[in-house]
Design a protein around this motif. Structure first.
Motif, PDB file in Angstrom:
ATOM      1  N   TYR A 176      -8.327   0.734  -0.446  1.00 55.42           N
ATOM      2  CA  TYR A 176      -6.884   0.864  -0.270  1.00 55.42           C
ATOM      3  C   TYR A 176      -6.534   2.298   0.112  1.00 55.42           C
ATOM      4  O   TYR A 176      -5.666   2.546   0.955  1.00 55.42           O
ATOM      5  CB  TYR A 176      -6.151   0.501  -1.567  1.00 55.42           C
ATOM      6  CG  TYR A 176      -5.919  -0.976  -1.782  1.00 55.42           C
ATOM      7  CD1 TYR A 176      -4.915  -1.657  -1.105  1.00 55.42           C
ATOM      8  CD2 TYR A 176      -6.683  -1.691  -2.695  1.00 55.42           C
ATOM      9  CE1 TYR A 176      -4.691  -3.010  -1.322  1.00 55.42           C
ATOM     10  CE2 TYR A 176      -6.464  -3.048  -2.919  1.00 55.42           C
ATOM     11  CZ  TYR A 176      -5.465  -3.702  -2.233  1.00 55.42           C
ATOM     12  OH  TYR A 176      -5.242  -5.038  -2.444  1.00 55.42           O
ATOM     13  N   GLU A 177      -7.211   3.256  -0.523  1.00 59.97           N
ATOM     14  CA  GLU A 177      -6.916   4.662  -0.278  1.00 59.97           C
ATOM     15  C   GLU A 177      -7.232   5.054   1.160  1.00 59.97           C
ATOM     16  O   GLU A 177      -6.470   5.799   1.803  1.00 59.97           O
ATOM     17  CB  GLU A 177      -7.714   5.536  -1.252  1.00 59.97           C
ATOM     18  CG  GLU A 177      -7.292   5.432  -2.706  1.00 59.97           C
ATOM     19  CD  GLU A 177      -7.728   4.137  -3.376  1.00 59.97           C
ATOM     20  OE1 GLU A 177      -7.156   3.790  -4.420  1.00 59.97           O
ATOM     21  OE2 GLU A 177      -8.645   3.454  -2.836  1.00 59.97           O
TER      22      GLU A 177
ATOM     23  N   SER B  55      -4.544   3.700   3.454  1.00 57.75           N
ATOM     24  CA  SER B  55      -3.310   4.465   3.274  1.00 57.75           C
ATOM     25  C   SER B  55      -3.403   5.820   3.967  1.00 57.75           C
ATOM     26  O   SER B  55      -2.455   6.256   4.643  1.00 57.75           O
ATOM     27  CB  SER B  55      -3.045   4.662   1.777  1.00 57.75           C
ATOM     28  OG  SER B  55      -1.881   5.426   1.568  1.00 57.75           O
ATOM     29  N   TYR B  56      -4.549   6.499   3.843  1.00 59.46           N
ATOM     30  CA  TYR B  56      -4.738   7.789   4.504  1.00 59.46           C
ATOM     31  C   TYR B  56      -4.661   7.638   6.019  1.00 59.46           C
ATOM     32  O   TYR B  56      -4.019   8.452   6.701  1.00 59.46           O
ATOM     33  CB  TYR B  56      -6.085   8.386   4.112  1.00 59.46           C
ATOM     34  CG  TYR B  56      -6.091   9.133   2.801  1.00 59.46           C
ATOM     35  CD1 TYR B  56      -5.196  10.176   2.547  1.00 59.46           C
ATOM     36  CD2 TYR B  56      -7.009   8.801   1.813  1.00 59.46           C
ATOM     37  CE1 TYR B  56      -5.205  10.854   1.348  1.00 59.46           C
ATOM     38  CE2 TYR B  56      -7.027   9.478   0.595  1.00 59.46           C
ATOM     39  CZ  TYR B  56      -6.129  10.499   0.372  1.00 59.46           C
ATOM     40  OH  TYR B  56      -6.141  11.169  -0.819  1.00 59.46           O
TER      41      TYR B  56
ATOM     42  N   ARG C 152      -3.119   5.413   7.738  1.00 63.18           N
ATOM     43  CA  ARG C 152      -1.735   5.133   8.134  1.00 63.18           C
ATOM     44  C   ARG C 152      -0.930   6.424   8.255  1.00 63.18           C
ATOM     45  O   ARG C 152      -0.094   6.574   9.157  1.00 63.18           O
ATOM     46  CB  ARG C 152      -1.095   4.207   7.102  1.00 63.18           C
ATOM     47  CG  ARG C 152       0.356   3.809   7.435  1.00 63.18           C
ATOM     48  CD  ARG C 152       0.991   3.094   6.257  1.00 63.18           C
ATOM     49  NE  ARG C 152       1.058   3.990   5.108  1.00 63.18           N
ATOM     50  CZ  ARG C 152       1.355   3.601   3.869  1.00 63.18           C
ATOM     51  NH1 ARG C 152       1.561   2.332   3.619  1.00 63.18           N
ATOM     52  NH2 ARG C 152       1.406   4.479   2.883  1.00 63.18           N
ATOM     53  N   HIS C 153      -1.174   7.371   7.368  1.00 63.22           N
ATOM     54  CA  HIS C 153      -0.416   8.627   7.388  1.00 63.22           C
ATOM     55  C   HIS C 153      -0.966   9.633   8.399  1.00 63.22           C
ATOM     56  O   HIS C 153      -0.212  10.436   8.954  1.00 63.22           O
ATOM     57  CB  HIS C 153      -0.407   9.250   5.991  1.00 63.22           C
ATOM     58  CG  HIS C 153       0.413   8.500   4.991  1.00 63.22           C
ATOM     59  ND1 HIS C 153       1.793   8.379   5.071  1.00 63.22           N
ATOM     60  CD2 HIS C 153       0.051   7.788   3.894  1.00 63.22           C
ATOM     61  CE1 HIS C 153       2.242   7.653   4.072  1.00 63.22           C
ATOM     62  NE2 HIS C 153       1.205   7.272   3.343  1.00 63.22           N
TER      63      HIS C 153
ATOM     64  N   MET D 143       1.255  -2.595   0.458  1.00 57.72           N
ATOM     65  CA  MET D 143       0.784  -1.214   0.569  1.00 57.72           C
ATOM     66  C   MET D 143       0.528  -0.810   2.018  1.00 57.72           C
ATOM     67  O   MET D 143       0.312   0.366   2.300  1.00 57.72           O
ATOM     68  CB  MET D 143      -0.499  -1.038  -0.245  1.00 57.72           C
ATOM     69  CG  MET D 143      -0.340  -1.264  -1.730  1.00 57.72           C
ATOM     70  SD  MET D 143      -1.876  -0.931  -2.641  1.00 57.72           S
ATOM     71  CE  MET D 143      -2.072   0.830  -2.359  1.00 57.72           C
ATOM     72  N   PHE D 144       0.555  -1.788   2.935  1.00 59.55           N
ATOM     73  CA  PHE D 144       0.172  -1.529   4.317  1.00 59.55           C
ATOM     74  C   PHE D 144       1.367  -1.556   5.266  1.00 59.55           C
ATOM     75  O   PHE D 144       1.247  -2.002   6.409  1.00 59.55           O
ATOM     76  CB  PHE D 144      -0.879  -2.548   4.764  1.00 59.55           C
ATOM     77  CG  PHE D 144      -2.083  -2.607   3.855  1.00 59.55           C
ATOM     78  CD1 PHE D 144      -2.618  -1.453   3.315  1.00 59.55           C
ATOM     79  CD2 PHE D 144      -2.656  -3.820   3.526  1.00 59.55           C
ATOM     80  CE1 PHE D 144      -3.724  -1.499   2.476  1.00 59.55           C
ATOM     81  CE2 PHE D 144      -3.753  -3.888   2.687  1.00 59.55           C
ATOM     82  CZ  PHE D 144      -4.289  -2.713   2.161  1.00 59.55           C
ATOM     83  N   GLN D 145       2.513  -1.079   4.814  1.00 61.52           N
ATOM     84  CA  GLN D 145       3.672  -1.003   5.699  1.00 61.52           C
ATOM     85  C   GLN D 145       3.351  -0.083   6.873  1.00 61.52           C
ATOM     86  O   GLN D 145       2.718   0.960   6.711  1.00 61.52           O
ATOM     87  CB  GLN D 145       4.891  -0.455   4.936  1.00 61.52           C
ATOM     88  CG  GLN D 145       5.295  -1.261   3.714  1.00 61.52           C
ATOM     89  CD  GLN D 145       5.816  -2.654   4.063  1.00 61.52           C
ATOM     90  OE1 GLN D 145       5.833  -3.048   5.225  1.00 61.52           O
ATOM     91  NE2 GLN D 145       6.224  -3.397   3.050  1.00 61.52           N
TER      92      GLN D 145
ATOM     93  N   ASN E  78       3.375  -7.307   3.924  1.00 55.18           N
ATOM     94  CA  ASN E  78       3.958  -6.149   4.588  1.00 55.18           C
ATOM     95  C   ASN E  78       4.943  -6.622   5.645  1.00 55.18           C
ATOM     96  O   ASN E  78       5.275  -7.805   5.725  1.00 55.18           O
ATOM     97  CB  ASN E  78       2.866  -5.264   5.181  1.00 55.18           C
ATOM     98  CG  ASN E  78       2.204  -5.912   6.372  1.00 55.18           C
ATOM     99  OD1 ASN E  78       1.990  -7.112   6.380  1.00 55.18           O
ATOM    100  ND2 ASN E  78       1.899  -5.121   7.388  1.00 55.18           N
TER     101      ASN E  78
END
Length: 258
Positions: free
Chosen positions: A130-131, A134-135, A137-138, A155-157, A175
């Protein structure tokens, strides 16, 4: 539908593919009798074929469409299918799954600017966390496509998530850009504005193995071409309909799909 005769050479989209690796083994053979030891068939082995599976099959499909793929994967699992040579029906599958250490974002973060798109094929074998998602995505400012067996999709918006119907029924949250494959019924595109359904061509199905990988690769390719999700889902449906007409994993070409 794309008119290939009146288009320029397709662009080689630079694609970063991350996911769980697999070798698909197809052991063909025959069954002529029942074992005297137990009420089970006796499988007499014949020819054997090996093909790339899971994320590596996504890689094959992306490359068949002309994408330039950089691939990061974890340990290779092996899935062996026993197939009756006469009927082409699968008798059983033997899985040797291998859990991978998670990929560190530092291993790839300095290279992200080189890519047009990121594709994640996550079979939940430990390599994709998940991390990490998320990274990415940013850190990445382009489109990200995720095919995952994880269940907390909220969590995957900001990511285009593609899952199948079973995974959709099991997910805890969704999402805002969700594509759900529905087998012979096509696909659904779910956004905050509602749901849209897309039918798939009616074909004779030989094997559904690898159809989701083909769908994902075709979805990504056409979205990079058109930036139109509806057109991309229709294209992906056509691609998957070609794959299911073959035994085992298959990577259709752009000419076949179009």
């Amino acid at each position: 539908m794309i008119d290939l005769k009146n288009t320029q050479q397709p662009k080689l989209y630079k694609t970063l593919l991350i996911g769980d690796d697999c070798l698909d083994v197809y052991q063909f053979g025959t069954v002529d009798r029942i074992s005297p030891e137990a009420p089970v068939p006796v499988f007499k082995m014949g020819t054997k074929e090996e093909r790339p599976g899971m994320a590596r099959n996504v890689k094959s499909n992306l490359e068949s469409l002309g994408c330039d793929v950089t691939y990061h994967s974890g340990n290779t699992s092996v899935k062996t299918r026993l197939i009756d040579s006469r009927s082409k029906q699968q008798i059983c599958r033997i899985d040797n799954d291998r859990i991978s250490q998670p990929l560190a974002v530092t291993d790839i973060s300095h290279k992200l600017q080189d890519f047009d798109v990121i594709v994640i094929s996550d079979y939940n074998k430990g390599y994709v966390s998940y991390e990490l998602i998320s990274y990415l995505r940013h850190l990445f400012h382009g489109s990200i496509f995720l095919d995952t067996k994880k269940t907390d999709l909220a969590m995957f918006q900001g990511i285009h998530v593609k899952i199948n119907e079973v995974e959709y029924n099991n997910c805890k949250s969704v999402n805002d850009s969700l594509i759900v494959t529905l087998g012979s019924r096509g696909a659904m595109y779910k956004t905050p504005n509602g749901q849209t359904f897309y039918t798939t061509p009616l074909v004779e199905v030989s094997d559904v193995c690898g159809a989701g990988d083909t769908f994902l690769a075709a979805l990504v390719y056409q979205y990079m071409v058109s930036k139109d999700m509806s057109r991309s889902i229709e294209f992906a449906n056509r691609a998957a309909a070609i794959t299911v007409q073959h035994i085992g994993n298959y990577a259709p070409s752009l000419e076949e799909i179009s």
